[in-house]
Design a protein around this motif. Sequence first.
Motif, PDB file in Angstrom:
ATOM      1  N   MET A 108       1.017  -1.234   0.055  1.00 24.11           N
ATOM      2  CA  MET A 108       0.098   0.147  -0.131  1.00 24.11           C
ATOM      3  C   MET A 108       0.921   1.290  -0.038  1.00 24.11           C
ATOM      4  O   MET A 108       1.741   1.668   0.860  1.00 24.11           O
ATOM      5  N   ARG A 109       0.917   2.019  -1.098  1.00 23.86           N
ATOM      6  CA  ARG A 109       1.873   3.031  -1.258  1.00 23.86           C
ATOM      7  C   ARG A 109       1.129   4.125  -1.943  1.00 23.86           C
ATOM      8  O   ARG A 109       0.265   3.947  -3.046  1.00 23.86           O
ATOM      9  N   ASP A 128      -1.895   0.153  -4.581  1.00 22.38           N
ATOM     10  CA  ASP A 128      -1.326   1.699  -4.556  1.00 22.38           C
ATOM     11  C   ASP A 128      -2.391   2.699  -5.260  1.00 22.38           C
ATOM     12  O   ASP A 128      -3.301   2.402  -5.903  1.00 22.38           O
ATOM     13  N   ILE A 129      -2.234   3.916  -4.996  1.00 18.92           N
ATOM     14  CA  ILE A 129      -2.622   5.038  -5.521  1.00 18.92           C
ATOM     15  C   ILE A 129      -1.622   6.079  -6.130  1.00 18.92           C
ATOM     16  O   ILE A 129      -0.765   6.472  -5.662  1.00 18.92           O
ATOM     17  N   ILE A 130      -2.091   6.562  -7.201  1.00 17.59           N
ATOM     18  CA  ILE A 130      -1.129   7.772  -7.785  1.00 17.59           C
ATOM     19  C   ILE A 130      -1.854   9.014  -7.787  1.00 17.59           C
ATOM     20  O   ILE A 130      -2.989   9.181  -8.490  1.00 17.59           O
ATOM     21  N   PHE A 142      -6.348   5.952  -9.167  1.00 17.34           N
ATOM     22  CA  PHE A 142      -5.815   7.117  -9.502  1.00 17.34           C
ATOM     23  C   PHE A 142      -6.506   8.124  -8.680  1.00 17.34           C
ATOM     24  O   PHE A 142      -7.588   8.300  -8.698  1.00 17.34           O
ATOM     25  N   TYR A 143      -5.696   9.386  -8.814  1.00 18.71           N
ATOM     26  CA  TYR A 143      -6.283  10.657  -7.935  1.00 18.71           C
ATOM     27  C   TYR A 143      -5.777  12.023  -8.811  1.00 18.71           C
ATOM     28  O   TYR A 143      -4.645  12.540  -8.399  1.00 18.71           O
ATOM     29  N   PRO A 144      -6.616  12.079  -9.968  1.00 24.36           N
ATOM     30  CA  PRO A 144      -6.231  13.182 -10.633  1.00 24.36           C
ATOM     31  C   PRO A 144      -6.586  14.584  -9.881  1.00 24.36           C
ATOM     32  O   PRO A 144      -7.886  14.504  -9.445  1.00 24.36           O
ATOM     33  N   ILE A 170      -8.726   6.060   1.150  1.00 29.19           N
ATOM     34  CA  ILE A 170      -8.651   5.069   0.024  1.00 29.19           C
ATOM     35  C   ILE A 170      -7.765   3.712   0.306  1.00 29.19           C
ATOM     36  O   ILE A 170      -8.298   2.965   0.098  1.00 29.19           O
ATOM     37  N   LEU A 171      -6.572   4.115   0.709  1.00 26.35           N
ATOM     38  CA  LEU A 171      -5.696   3.013   0.629  1.00 26.35           C
ATOM     39  C   LEU A 171      -5.848   2.395   2.029  1.00 26.35           C
ATOM     40  O   LEU A 171      -5.590   1.034   1.628  1.00 26.35           O
TER      41      LEU A 171
END
Length: 625
Positions: free
Chosen positions: A1-2, A55-57, A85-87, A137-138
Motif C-alpha cells: 500500500m503506497r 497503490d494510488i497515484i 488514480f487521484y487526478p 482510500i488506501l
Amino acid sequence: MRTFIVDPSITLGKDDQADEFYQVCLNELLRHTDTKPIQNEMILHQSMAQSTDKDIIIFFNRMDNNYSASFVTFLREAVHVGTKFYPISITSDHRIPPKCIPDPQSYDVKDALERRKLTNLQIKTIAIAVARDAVSILQPTLTRRNMALFLSHRRSDGEEIAGGFYDAMCLRAQNRFRDLSDVLVGESAQEVIENNLRKSDAVIFLDTPQSGESPWIELELKMALSMNLPIVWVKLGEETNRVNLRIKPADSPHFSEPSVDLGLRQVEQNLVDSVIHKAFEISREKAMSIFGHIQRMRELDRNGKIAIETLSEQSYLYQVKIPRNGFRYVQRPMTHVVSFYGRIPKYDDRVIFNDSIIEHGYSKHPRLGHIYDAAIILAPMASQNNQDLVEDPHFVDSCDEYVASLELYSRGQQPSFTQKNGVIISGAFPDCEPEYQQALWNALCAFVQAIVDRSGTVIFGAHPTFQQVIFDIAKLRRPEDYKKAVHMFISKHFVTQATIEENTSYATVTGTDQVDNDRGKSLTAMRKAMINHENAACMVVLGGKTQRPGIPPGVDEEIELARTRNLPVFLIGSVGGRTAEIASGLQSAGWQSMPNHFPVEFNQELMVSPDYAVLANKILDSLGI
C-alpha cells in the motif's frame, strides 16, 4: 500500500499554486502513509511498473492534455495492474484527466474551495483534505473520509457556537452528534450519549466559560476518556468568570479562542477546518495502535500458541487458528476470521467485511454452515449491540479485548511465581503539544488493562483525570473486586476527608497527612507511602513534567524512592516528557546506571516502542504477574 505523488512540474511545468498544493499534500501524506514523491523525469522512469493494485497515484491534470510520452507510459503501466488514480484539477480549466486512465473524475480544487466558502489563500486546507482522502482510500479500515464527531458543549453559554460548528460540519459532510438536536424527549440521555460516543471517531469538546459547572460535560468527558476516544479540546471565550473543569482531557487545550462571540451561530471557517483536521490527526495516531495488537498476535504465533495466516494486508484481514485444549480426543482448532479497524466501523463496513470473507473462500455451506467459528470486526471498542452490524457468528469486538482473550487463553491458569502483584504507575501529562498527549492515554490504558486482567493491583498517586479512567477500567474488567484492583494514595494537603471517603466507592484509598502545611513535603510523604506499598513489585513511569527552574520533577523523586527500595523501574520513553529525558540520559551514558535488572536491549525497547500493550505484557511476564 503506497502513494505515488507526482510533482506538478512533470505535468504542468512551473505553477506556484500547484507547487504549494503539492508540498502541503506531500507533507501530510508522509505523516500518515508510505509515500513516494516523483519529483523529476529520472524518478519517473525508475518508478515505471512499480505500482500495484494496492497503490494510488496522485497527479495534476494539464489543461491541454498534452502529456509527455514517459508520463503516459507510467500511467498505462499503472492501469495495467489496477492502480488507483487521484487526478487533481488545480483550476476549472484542468478538469479533464489523461484519456488513458479509466476514471474520468478529477478532484476540482476550485469547486472544493467554493463549497467550503474558502478563498484561494486557503488552498492548503484542500491539499490536506486530498491527502486524507487518499489515505482513507488506501487503508479503509484505518481511517474514514467522513469522521463521526461528537460535539460536547454547555447549553447555557455554548448553544449558539455549538450550532455554528454543527452547521459548518454539515457543509463538510462530517457525521456529528449534538445532544441538543439528537436526543429525543423521553430517552435516557446518558444511554443515548454513551451509545453515540461508541459510534464516534473523536470528541470535539467546546469549552465555554460555564462548561465546568455542567455534570453532563463531566460525564461525557469521563466516558470518552474511559473509552480512550480522541478528544479535541477547543477553549472558547474569555478567562474571566470561567468555572474550572473537574475533568481535563489534556494538560492544555488544542485551540484557544478567547475573543470568539459565543452569542452568534457562526464560526470562522478556518477554525472549523483546523479542528476537524486535528481530530483526524489524533484519530489517525490512535488508529496506529492496531499495529501493536497485531504484533501481540504475532508473538503468540511465534510462540506456537496460535497460527496466523494473512488474508489481506490492505484490510488487515487474518485467519486465526487457536488450539482446543483439555479433551480426550484430537480436535480441530478454533478458526476465527478477523479484520482490524483503527476507527469505529459503520454499517456499510458489514457488507465489505462479509464480501471480503466470501472472496477469500469462506462461503457458507448450505447444510453445514460456516467453516469458521467466528468472524470478527475488531474495532477500537466493542459494539454494545452486535446485531446492529453483523449476523451470528459475526461480531464486533474491541481489538484489545480480543487479543487479550487470546493471551489469557494461551496462558491458561498459570500460578504466579511472585507473591507481589502490585504495579506502581508514576507520571503525568508530558510537556508537549496536546495532540501528542494522546500517547499518555494510550499507554495508561494499556498498562492498567494488562495489570487488572492479570489479577494485579494498580497503585498510583491521585490525579483528578487519571483516577477516573483507572476506576472505570477496573470496574469494567474486574466487576467483582474492582476496589481490590486499585489502590490510590492521596494527600490530605489537597483534599478533605470527605473526598477521600467518596473515592472509597471506587478503590482502596489511603489518605496521607499533610506535613507543615507544605505542598512539597506533603507530596513527598504521600510518595513514600505509595512506594512502600507492601504489594509493590515494580514501578512503571509514563511521561511527567520536564525540568523547570525551582520545581523538581515529581517522577525523579518517585524513581529515587523506588530504587532505594530496590524496586525495578521501567521507563516508557515514547510517551515523552521527563521519562524520555531520563531514558535518553541513561542511553547516552551507556546504561551504566540501570533502572532495573533487565538487559539493555529490553530497556532500549521500552524507551522507543509505542506498542504499549506489548510492553506491558513483556514487563508483567518477566515479573510473573
